[in-house]
Design a protein around this motif. Structure first.
Motif, mmCIF file in Angstrom:
data_model
loop_
_atom_site.group_PDB
_atom_site.id
_atom_site.type_symbol
_atom_site.label_atom_id
_atom_site.label_comp_id
_atom_site.label_asym_id
_atom_site.label_seq_id
_atom_site.Cartn_x
_atom_site.Cartn_y
_atom_site.Cartn_z
ATOM 1 N N ILE A 249 26.656 28.087 0.251
ATOM 2 C CA ILE A 249 26.512 27.143 -0.856
ATOM 3 C C ILE A 249 25.690 25.928 -0.422
ATOM 4 C CG2 ILE A 249 27.787 25.578 -2.376
ATOM 5 C CD1 ILE A 249 30.055 27.680 -2.360
ATOM 6 N N LEU A 250 25.934 25.433 0.784
ATOM 7 C CA LEU A 250 25.136 24.308 1.288
ATOM 8 C C LEU A 250 23.668 24.701 1.432
ATOM 9 C CD1 LEU A 250 27.502 22.754 3.990
ATOM 10 C CD2 LEU A 250 26.805 21.726 1.816
ATOM 11 N N THR A 251 23.408 25.926 1.855
ATOM 12 C CA THR A 251 22.034 26.405 1.965
ATOM 13 C C THR A 251 21.365 26.419 0.599
ATOM 14 O OG1 THR A 251 22.584 27.773 3.888
ATOM 15 C CG2 THR A 251 20.574 28.333 2.690
ATOM 16 N N SER A 252 22.105 26.840 -0.419
ATOM 17 C CA SER A 252 21.536 26.836 -1.772
ATOM 18 C C SER A 252 21.265 25.409 -2.239
ATOM 19 C CB SER A 252 22.483 27.542 -2.753
ATOM 20 O OG SER A 252 23.627 26.749 -3.044
ATOM 21 N N ALA A 253 22.128 24.474 -1.855
ATOM 22 C CA ALA A 253 21.935 23.075 -2.248
ATOM 23 C C ALA A 253 20.689 22.494 -1.592
ATOM 24 C CB ALA A 253 23.164 22.251 -1.869
ATOM 25 N N LEU A 254 20.473 22.827 -0.313
ATOM 26 C CA LEU A 254 19.273 22.350 0.381
ATOM 27 C C LEU A 254 18.023 22.925 -0.271
ATOM 28 C CD1 LEU A 254 17.894 20.856 2.721
ATOM 29 C CD2 LEU A 254 18.216 22.921 4.100
ATOM 30 N N ALA A 255 18.067 24.223 -0.577
ATOM 31 C CA ALA A 255 16.913 24.843 -1.229
ATOM 32 C C ALA A 255 16.631 24.184 -2.572
ATOM 33 C CB ALA A 255 17.165 26.338 -1.410
ATOM 34 N N ASP A 264 20.911 20.732 -9.436
ATOM 35 C CA ASP A 264 21.488 21.891 -8.758
ATOM 36 C C ASP A 264 21.912 21.529 -7.334
ATOM 37 O OD1 ASP A 264 21.145 23.555 -10.928
ATOM 38 O OD2 ASP A 264 19.188 24.299 -10.275
ATOM 39 N N ALA A 265 21.120 20.680 -6.690
ATOM 40 C CA ALA A 265 21.458 20.251 -5.335
ATOM 41 C C ALA A 265 22.756 19.466 -5.322
ATOM 42 C CB ALA A 265 20.320 19.413 -4.745
ATOM 43 N N ARG A 266 22.904 18.541 -6.255
ATOM 44 C CA ARG A 266 24.137 17.748 -6.342
ATOM 45 C C ARG A 266 25.340 18.628 -6.677
ATOM 46 N NH1 ARG A 266 20.500 13.688 -8.304
ATOM 47 N NH2 ARG A 266 20.561 14.598 -10.406
ATOM 48 N N ASP A 267 25.130 19.580 -7.586
ATOM 49 C CA ASP A 267 26.224 20.481 -7.951
ATOM 50 C C ASP A 267 26.647 21.337 -6.755
ATOM 51 O OD1 ASP A 267 26.158 19.485 -10.507
ATOM 52 O OD2 ASP A 267 25.064 21.187 -11.364
ATOM 53 N N GLY A 268 25.665 21.820 -6.004
ATOM 54 C CA GLY A 268 25.975 22.638 -4.840
ATOM 55 C C GLY A 268 26.729 21.852 -3.781
ATOM 56 N N LEU A 269 26.319 20.613 -3.571
ATOM 57 C CA LEU A 269 27.006 19.767 -2.588
ATOM 58 C C LEU A 269 28.447 19.508 -3.027
ATOM 59 C CD1 LEU A 269 26.353 18.273 0.086
ATOM 60 C CD2 LEU A 269 25.921 16.237 -1.295
ATOM 61 N N GLY A 296 29.472 16.109 4.414
ATOM 62 C CA GLY A 296 28.901 14.767 4.365
ATOM 63 C C GLY A 296 27.608 14.673 5.134
ATOM 64 N N ALA A 297 27.546 15.330 6.293
ATOM 65 C CA ALA A 297 26.307 15.329 7.079
ATOM 66 C C ALA A 297 25.192 16.052 6.336
ATOM 67 C CB ALA A 297 26.556 15.979 8.440
ATOM 68 N N TRP A 298 25.537 17.146 5.670
ATOM 69 C CA TRP A 298 24.535 17.843 4.863
ATOM 70 C C TRP A 298 24.081 16.975 3.690
ATOM 71 C CZ3 TRP A 298 22.425 23.011 4.330
ATOM 72 C CH2 TRP A 298 22.605 23.801 5.461
ATOM 73 N N GLY A 299 24.971 16.129 3.193
ATOM 74 C CA GLY A 299 24.583 15.218 2.131
ATOM 75 C C GLY A 299 23.449 14.300 2.566
ATOM 76 N N VAL A 300 23.477 13.885 3.836
ATOM 77 C CA VAL A 300 22.389 13.076 4.375
ATOM 78 C C VAL A 300 21.102 13.894 4.417
ATOM 79 C CG1 VAL A 300 21.541 11.868 6.428
ATOM 80 C CG2 VAL A 300 23.938 11.614 5.721
ATOM 81 N N ALA A 301 21.204 15.134 4.901
ATOM 82 C CA ALA A 301 20.019 15.996 4.976
ATOM 83 C C ALA A 301 19.416 16.225 3.594
ATOM 84 C CB ALA A 301 20.380 17.329 5.630
ATOM 85 N N LEU A 302 20.258 16.480 2.611
ATOM 86 C CA LEU A 302 19.758 16.696 1.251
ATOM 87 C C LEU A 302 19.091 15.439 0.705
ATOM 88 C CD1 LEU A 302 21.458 19.321 1.411
ATOM 89 C CD2 LEU A 302 22.124 18.902 -0.949
ATOM 90 N N ALA A 303 19.645 14.271 1.031
ATOM 91 C CA ALA A 303 19.050 13.020 0.575
ATOM 92 C C ALA A 303 17.655 12.839 1.159
ATOM 93 C CB ALA A 303 19.940 11.846 0.967
ATOM 94 N N VAL A 304 17.520 13.129 2.450
ATOM 95 C CA VAL A 304 16.219 12.985 3.112
ATOM 96 C C VAL A 304 15.216 13.964 2.509
ATOM 97 C CG1 VAL A 304 14.993 13.219 5.311
ATOM 98 C CG2 VAL A 304 17.224 12.101 5.242
ATOM 99 N N GLU A 305 15.646 15.220 2.288
ATOM 100 C CA GLU A 305 14.739 16.205 1.715
ATOM 101 C C GLU A 305 14.404 15.900 0.265
ATOM 102 O OE1 GLU A 305 13.081 18.245 3.313
ATOM 103 O OE2 GLU A 305 14.138 18.198 5.225
ATOM 104 N N SER A 306 15.259 15.148 -0.398
ATOM 105 C CA SER A 306 14.992 14.769 -1.790
ATOM 106 C C SER A 306 14.098 13.535 -1.882
ATOM 107 C CB SER A 306 16.315 14.492 -2.523
ATOM 108 O OG SER A 306 17.123 15.645 -2.550
ATOM 109 N N GLY A 307 13.761 12.956 -0.721
ATOM 110 C CA GLY A 307 12.866 11.808 -0.710
ATOM 111 C C GLY A 307 13.530 10.466 -0.562
ATOM 112 N N GLU A 308 14.860 10.433 -0.411
ATOM 113 C CA GLU A 308 15.533 9.150 -0.230
ATOM 114 C C GLU A 308 15.225 8.593 1.156
ATOM 115 O OE1 GLU A 308 19.633 8.891 -1.380
ATOM 116 O OE2 GLU A 308 19.423 10.502 -2.853
ATOM 117 N N SER A 309 15.356 7.294 1.291
ATOM 118 C CA SER A 309 15.004 6.660 2.552
ATOM 119 C C SER A 309 15.778 5.354 2.722
ATOM 120 C CB SER A 309 13.490 6.371 2.595
ATOM 121 O OG SER A 309 13.118 5.514 1.517
ATOM 122 N N GLY A 310 15.606 4.748 3.890
ATOM 123 C CA GLY A 310 16.151 3.423 4.138
ATOM 124 C C GLY A 310 17.640 3.296 3.892
#
Length: 405
Positions: A249-255, A264-269, A296-310
């Motif tokens: 499920i986390l893999t699907s959220a990252l994708a 879909d990413a938020r729902d998967g997380l 929670g750590a994957w939540g950080v990864a998804l944020a970075v891949e979604s373009g979040e920063s700082g």
């Protein structure tokens, strides 16, 4: 020795080779001209998978051509793990489940115990030790799978082979050998199918999806991960099965995040978080570290891949209890590096990014010094660095990764 040119320079070369202006390529890739120019000049990192995909498509080159292959330096910690790859290649390419490459093997019980011992080596990202021990074990497990003494011995050897091939999958992927990672994942899937166990099949699917070529696109990875999760879900009866389902499920959220399907990413997380509540929050013991902490750590990864920063990335990092990752260096290092990458994107938080990346390097130096995402972020930081106080440490990290500084 692979090309040591910063990705931005390679991007500029490919753009000019195709005869495209900045405006033309930016439009084809769905980016702004300013953003593309900053990447070419090394002022911003090409560290989002979606941008790599869109630019390689626009330039009509493979993503490997754009981001480069495995990068080797004179640093033994960075380059040493690559010396074990030839033996891994031999083990993966000369064995089949019907024709083993060796004509003798130790007892199955000894081999399954060794695979269990390698779990700690895998988690510590000790690529050299793993690479020196794993090929022989893979040889011997194939022998027992092909010529079992009895049904129980065959099942034990196949179960251990799925785990061993998972170790090979992710460490070859980390080092940049996508072909070997895919072969290891394929071998895991073959063993799981012969075994007929739904959880083992879920593990193999997780490996296979992680090694799909970038050119396949993230929508395809999302579909494959959801399909594998749906197939496994009715068969989950244990904490291990729950963890495997959670990682799919986390893999699907990252994708979904990389494919800009942010809902879909938020729902998967959220789905993974709900699932993690059914098992102990113990990344050190759960399969692939699945737990509330890891979600929670994957939540950080998804944020970075979604373009979040700082600050937005830092806020998500604060909810992760890093102490629970102490016994899982691979996951902890990736978490620290993801935070660093997110902070590095903004000038006002870039100084703090260095501290996170240095901590990541200290936790798993072989992994971090071989990470293309960290390498690109550090190259950008070197290019932009104006703060003398952080210059020495930043240049030191760059030197260990073979980045011009």
């Amino acid at each position: 020795m692979h090309d040591a040119t910063v990705i931005g320079n390679r991007l500029r070369t490919l753009r000019k080779w195709r005869g495209l202006t900045l405006v033309e390529l930016a439009g084809m890739a769905g980016m702004s001209k300013t953003h593309l120019s900053d990447i070419e000049r090394g002022l911003k990192a090409l560290d989002r998978r979606s941008y790599v995909a869109s630019l390689s498509t626009a330039l009509r080159v493979s993503e490997a051509d754009l981001v480069g292959g495995p990068h080797l330096t004179q640093d033994p910690v960075q380059a040493g793990p690559h010396s074990t790859v030839p033996q891994m290649r031999i083990a993966l390419q000369t064995n089949t489940l019907t024709e083993p490459a060796t004509d003798r093997a130790r007892e199955v019980g000894i081999l399954t115990a060794e695979v269990k011992q390698l779990e700690d080596v895998f988690a510590r990202c000790d690529y050299v030790t793993l690479g020196s021990r794993l090929p022989g074990i893979i040889d011997e497990l194939h022998f027992h799978a092909a010529r079992p003494q009895n049904e129980a011995a065959q099942r034990d050897s196949l179960t251990a082979l799925v785990e061993a091939c998972m170790y090979a999958t992710f460490r070859m992927k980390d080092l940049g050998y996508g072909d070997l990672a895919h072969q290891a994942a394929t071998r895991a899937e073959e063993a799981a199918r012969l075994l007929g166990d739904p959880v083992a099949l879920g593990k193999a699917a997780y490996c296979r999806i992680q090694t799909m070529p970038r050119e396949a696109g993230w929508d395809r990875k999302l579909t494959a991960a959801r399909r594998a999760a749906d197939t496994l879900q009715p068969h989950v009866r244990s904490a291990e099965g729950t963890a495997v389902l959670g990682m799919l499920i986390l893999t699907s959220a990252l994708a979904a995040a990389v494919a800009y399907r942010l809902d879909d990413a938020r729902d998967g997380l959220a789905e993974a978080r709900d699932l993690a509540n059914y098992i102990d929050d113990d990344p050190c013991r759960n399969w692939s570290a699945f737990s509330i902490t890891n979600v929670g750590a994957w939540g950080v990864a998804l944020a970075v891949e979604s373009g979040e920063s700082g600050g937005a990335v830092l806020e998500k990092a604060r909810i992760v209890d890093e102490s629970l990752l102490l016994g899982r260096p691979s996951r902890r290092a990736t978490f620290l590096a993801d935070v660093g990458r997110g902070l590095a994107r903004e000038q006002k938080t870039a100084k703090g990014a260095l501290g996170w990346m240095l901590r990541a390097e200290g936790v798993a130096p072989q992994r971090i010094r071989n990470s293309p995402q960290v390498r690109e972020a550090v190259a950008v930081m070197i290019q932009r660095s104006k703060v003398a106080a952080s210059g020495r440490e930043l240049r030191g990290l760059a030197a260990r990764m073979g980045i011009p500084h």
